[in-house]
Design a protein around this motif. Structure first.
Motif, PDB file in Angstrom:
ATOM      1  N   ILE A   1      47.629  28.721  51.444  1.00  0.00           N
ATOM      2  CA  ILE A   1      47.213  27.323  50.787  1.00  0.00           C
ATOM      3  C   ILE A   1      45.772  27.547  50.538  1.00  0.00           C
ATOM      4  O   ILE A   1      45.543  27.359  49.158  1.00  0.00           O
ATOM      5  N   CYS A   2      45.085  27.708  51.352  1.00  0.00           N
ATOM      6  CA  CYS A   2      43.582  27.967  51.285  1.00  0.00           C
ATOM      7  C   CYS A   2      43.314  29.270  50.404  1.00  0.00           C
ATOM      8  O   CYS A   2      42.450  28.995  49.425  1.00  0.00           O
ATOM      9  N   THR A   3      43.789  30.294  50.749  1.00  0.00           N
ATOM     10  CA  THR A   3      43.577  31.571  49.756  1.00  0.00           C
ATOM     11  C   THR A   3      43.726  30.969  48.065  1.00  0.00           C
ATOM     12  O   THR A   3      42.810  31.195  47.219  1.00  0.00           O
ATOM     13  N   VAL A   4      44.854  30.489  47.934  1.00  0.00           N
ATOM     14  CA  VAL A   4      45.411  30.233  46.508  1.00  0.00           C
ATOM     15  C   VAL A   4      44.426  28.987  46.172  1.00  0.00           C
ATOM     16  O   VAL A   4      44.048  29.210  44.925  1.00  0.00           O
ATOM     17  N   ALA A   5      44.188  28.147  46.779  1.00  0.00           N
ATOM     18  CA  ALA A   5      43.302  26.845  46.386  1.00  0.00           C
ATOM     19  C   ALA A   5      41.879  27.296  45.992  1.00  0.00           C
ATOM     20  O   ALA A   5      41.511  26.828  45.135  1.00  0.00           O
TER      21      ALA A   5
ATOM     22  N   PHE B   1      35.195  33.725  49.904  1.00  0.00           N
ATOM     23  CA  PHE B   1      35.741  32.836  50.806  1.00  0.00           C
ATOM     24  C   PHE B   1      37.234  33.125  50.992  1.00  0.00           C
ATOM     25  O   PHE B   1      38.171  33.140  52.080  1.00  0.00           O
ATOM     26  N   ALA B   2      37.944  33.165  49.915  1.00  0.00           N
ATOM     27  CA  ALA B   2      39.464  33.381  49.671  1.00  0.00           C
ATOM     28  C   ALA B   2      39.868  34.673  50.214  1.00  0.00           C
ATOM     29  O   ALA B   2      40.815  34.620  50.924  1.00  0.00           O
TER      30      ALA B   2
ATOM     31  N   PRO C   1      45.454  39.899  42.226  1.00  0.00           N
ATOM     32  CA  PRO C   1      45.249  39.647  43.640  1.00  0.00           C
ATOM     33  C   PRO C   1      45.699  37.977  43.497  1.00  0.00           C
ATOM     34  O   PRO C   1      46.543  37.661  44.594  1.00  0.00           O
ATOM     35  N   PHE C   2      45.316  37.181  42.540  1.00  0.00           N
ATOM     36  CA  PHE C   2      45.863  36.024  42.640  1.00  0.00           C
ATOM     37  C   PHE C   2      47.432  35.981  42.418  1.00  0.00           C
ATOM     38  O   PHE C   2      47.863  35.112  43.032  1.00  0.00           O
ATOM     39  N   GLY C   3      47.985  36.551  41.614  1.00  0.00           N
ATOM     40  CA  GLY C   3      49.289  36.653  41.578  1.00  0.00           C
ATOM     41  C   GLY C   3      50.106  37.049  42.801  1.00  0.00           C
ATOM     42  O   GLY C   3      50.956  36.546  43.384  1.00  0.00           O
ATOM     43  N   CYS C   4      49.535  37.982  43.522  1.00  0.00           N
ATOM     44  CA  CYS C   4      49.990  38.472  44.905  1.00  0.00           C
ATOM     45  C   CYS C   4      49.850  37.254  45.806  1.00  0.00           C
ATOM     46  O   CYS C   4      50.770  37.095  46.584  1.00  0.00           O
ATOM     47  N   PHE C   5      48.728  36.519  45.823  1.00  0.00           N
ATOM     48  CA  PHE C   5      48.472  35.631  46.843  1.00  0.00           C
ATOM     49  C   PHE C   5      49.464  34.359  46.576  1.00  0.00           C
ATOM     50  O   PHE C   5      49.897  33.765  47.384  1.00  0.00           O
TER      51      PHE C   5
ATOM     52  N   LEU D   1      44.908  41.953  48.708  1.00  0.00           N
ATOM     53  CA  LEU D   1      43.478  42.321  49.075  1.00  0.00           C
ATOM     54  C   LEU D   1      43.231  43.622  48.651  1.00  0.00           C
ATOM     55  O   LEU D   1      41.689  43.957  48.340  1.00  0.00           O
ATOM     56  N   LEU D   2      44.033  44.690  48.627  1.00  0.00           N
ATOM     57  CA  LEU D   2      43.847  45.872  48.025  1.00  0.00           C
ATOM     58  C   LEU D   2      43.232  45.889  46.611  1.00  0.00           C
ATOM     59  O   LEU D   2      42.597  46.581  46.090  1.00  0.00           O
ATOM     60  N   PHE D   3      43.964  45.069  45.870  1.00  0.00           N
ATOM     61  CA  PHE D   3      43.675  44.934  44.478  1.00  0.00           C
ATOM     62  C   PHE D   3      42.581  44.060  44.159  1.00  0.00           C
ATOM     63  O   PHE D   3      41.974  44.024  43.135  1.00  0.00           O
TER      64      PHE D   3
END
Length: 146
Positions: free
Chosen positions: A121-125, A93-94, A24-28, A58-60
């Motif tokens: 930006i918020c999601t990745v941060a 929260f992300a 998910p982090f890579g996708c975001f 989100l799925l992963f």
């Protein structure tokens, strides 16, 4: 086994968490890059690609978050560190920010900008801060983190 021994975490759950948690982090992050490209070029391809990446992220994110939920709050409640709990909340929260971002990316054309970029930006941060907090915590023996 003494009564004060901490419960060991499942090897299979740790393996599933270790394999699926980075996806998910890579996708975001890729969605953030595509959002910035869309902001600069206004080519719809980047917006649609970012929307798909957010959905896949989100799925992963479902399975690793469920594993983390069980490990931090149920099976290892007494032995989980504050950093693990903080990482759990930041990831939660992300994911909420990413859900709002998915709805923003369902808009038409340039209506995605700038809200979609800020939510990306918020999601990745949030996820990055959680990863940093976990990385700098002292070793806990049974916990598996990237």
């Amino acid at each position: 086994m003494s009564p004060s021994a901490t419960p060991q975490r499942s090897v299979i759950a740790n393996a599933v968490y270790g394999v699926l948690n980075p996806i998910p982090f890579g996708c975001f992050v890729a969605a953030l890059v595509f959002d910035i490209l869309y902001l600069q070029t206004a080519v719809m391809l980047w917006d649609k690609a970012a929307a798909w990446l957010i959905v896949f992220g989100l799925l992963f994110a479902i399975i690793p978050r469920l594993v983390n939920l069980v490990q931090v709050w149920i099976t290892s409640r007494g032995s989980a560190l504050r950093a693990d709990r903080f990482d759990f909340w930041l990831n939660l929260f992300a994911i909420v920010a990413a859900i709002f971002n998915a709805f923003v990316h369902s808009r038409d054309a340039y209506a995605v900008v700038p809200t979609g970029v800020w939510l990306s930006i918020c999601t990745v941060a949030l996820i990055a801060i959680g990863r940093i907090v976990v990385a700098v915590q002292p070793s806990t023996g049974g916990l598996v983190h990237e």
